[in-house]
Design an enzyme around this catalytic site. Structure first.
Site, PDB file in Angstrom:
ATOM      1  N   GLU A 139      41.191 -38.226 -79.085  1.00 37.38           N
ATOM      2  CA  GLU A 139      42.730 -37.542 -79.149  1.00 37.38           C
ATOM      3  C   GLU A 139      43.610 -38.528 -79.271  1.00 37.38           C
ATOM      4  OE1 GLU A 139      41.947 -33.288 -77.252  1.00 37.38           O
ATOM      5  OE2 GLU A 139      42.067 -34.978 -76.011  1.00 37.38           O
ATOM      6  N   GLU A 159      34.611 -31.792 -74.153  1.00 36.61           N
ATOM      7  CA  GLU A 159      35.163 -31.001 -73.165  1.00 36.61           C
ATOM      8  C   GLU A 159      34.448 -29.876 -72.723  1.00 36.61           C
ATOM      9  OE1 GLU A 159      38.553 -33.610 -74.935  1.00 36.61           O
ATOM     10  OE2 GLU A 159      36.808 -32.632 -75.647  1.00 36.61           O
TER      11      GLU A 159
END
Length: 287
Positions: A139, A159
């Protein structure tokens, strides 16, 4: 008899929890200046832990980005990771394992500030991804202006595998960088993609050998730094502010940036240098 705890669930990720022992570097994030100080090289510096991001590391990265933002002589930044294995595997899950809910939420706020500061940087910032970029590491790369990757780089959002919905930008950025279905598959399965697939799909601009990836990013950064920083920052702002807007609104944003550059001294300098056959001498950005 089989071991009831044995699993191949994590095999595709190619990394494990950071070591619980070992010497930490004096600085978890390094910053260096090249190209006559016009390019800042930011290095995530916990190679023993695959550059996993601790609370303290996030705070330091924010400080560095804020410093770059207010230093006119720095025109471009390059973000990379120390070592030859990983750009960053995201949040340090061993540190998080011992956190209370309140500590976790506080860290989340700190990381939100880091990512916001990165996304809002007026100056160009390039990710030189050298190896694994997972979770928050991926990210970080997605939050830069574009990605130059090593040929052994991988990008993943694991995640969901640990019970989290990704929250560092990938549900927003991945469907813009990749076909939406491919982005959803990454977010839902946690399976990573290679640099080659990321390049084929348009997420990565260039692929280079691991030993050459930072130099490749620096060559691009130096070329950008040689251009008018006022014009470069204006066009970056026009692209970001115009994204998703109706066409005429996006064009109005573009034209504001264009007209500001048209009356700026850099325009006269650039046109004059072209006609004289010399290198232009552009001033540092004044806004």
């Amino acid at each position: 008899m089989t071991d009831a705890t044995a699993t191949d669930r994590w095999d595709s990720l190619d990394f494990g929890p950071p070591p619980s022992e070992g010497d930490e570097p004096d600085e978890s994030v390094l910053v260096d200046h090249v190209a006559d100080g016009r390019v800042a090289v930011i290095t995530l510096n916990r190679p023993h832990a695959d550059n996993a991001i601790t609370t303290e590391m996030g705070v330091r990265l924010t400080e560095i980005l804020e410093g770059i933002a207010v230093t006119p002589s720095i025109r471009v930044a390059v973000l990379t990771g120390a070592g030859d294995r990983a750009f960053s595997v995201g949040s340090d899950l061993r540190q998080r394992n011992a956190m209370t809910k309140e500590q976790w939420l506080r860290q989340r706020q700190d990381f939100d500030r880091t990512l916001y500061t990165l996304r809002q940087l007026r100056k160009p910032i390039i990710a030189a991804v050298n190896g694994i970029a997972y979770g928050g590491g991926s990210e970080l790369a997605q939050s830069t202006d574009f990605i130059i990757a090593s040929d052994n780089a991988t990008f993943g959002q694991p995640e969901a595998m640990i019970g989290l919905a990704a929250g560092g930008g990938s549900p927003v950025f991945l469907p813009r960088l990749l076909p939406p279905g491919r982005a959803l598959q990454m977010l839902m399965t946690g399976d990573p993609i290679t640099a080659q697939e990321a390049y084929r799909l348009g997420m990565v601009n260039e692929i280079h050998a691991l030993s050459e990836v930072v130099d490749a990013a620096l060559r691009i950064a130096a070329k950008i730094a040689s251009n008018s920083p006022t014009a470069v920052q204006a066009v970056k702002r026009a692209v970001h502010l115009g994204e998703g807007q109706p066409i005429e609104q996006a064009i109005a944003i573009m034209m504001e940036a264009h007209w500001r550059s048209a009356v700026h001294p850099d325009r006269s300098e650039g046109v004059g240098a072209f006609n004289d056959g010399r290198d232009p001498s552009f001033h540092d950005a004044d806004y």
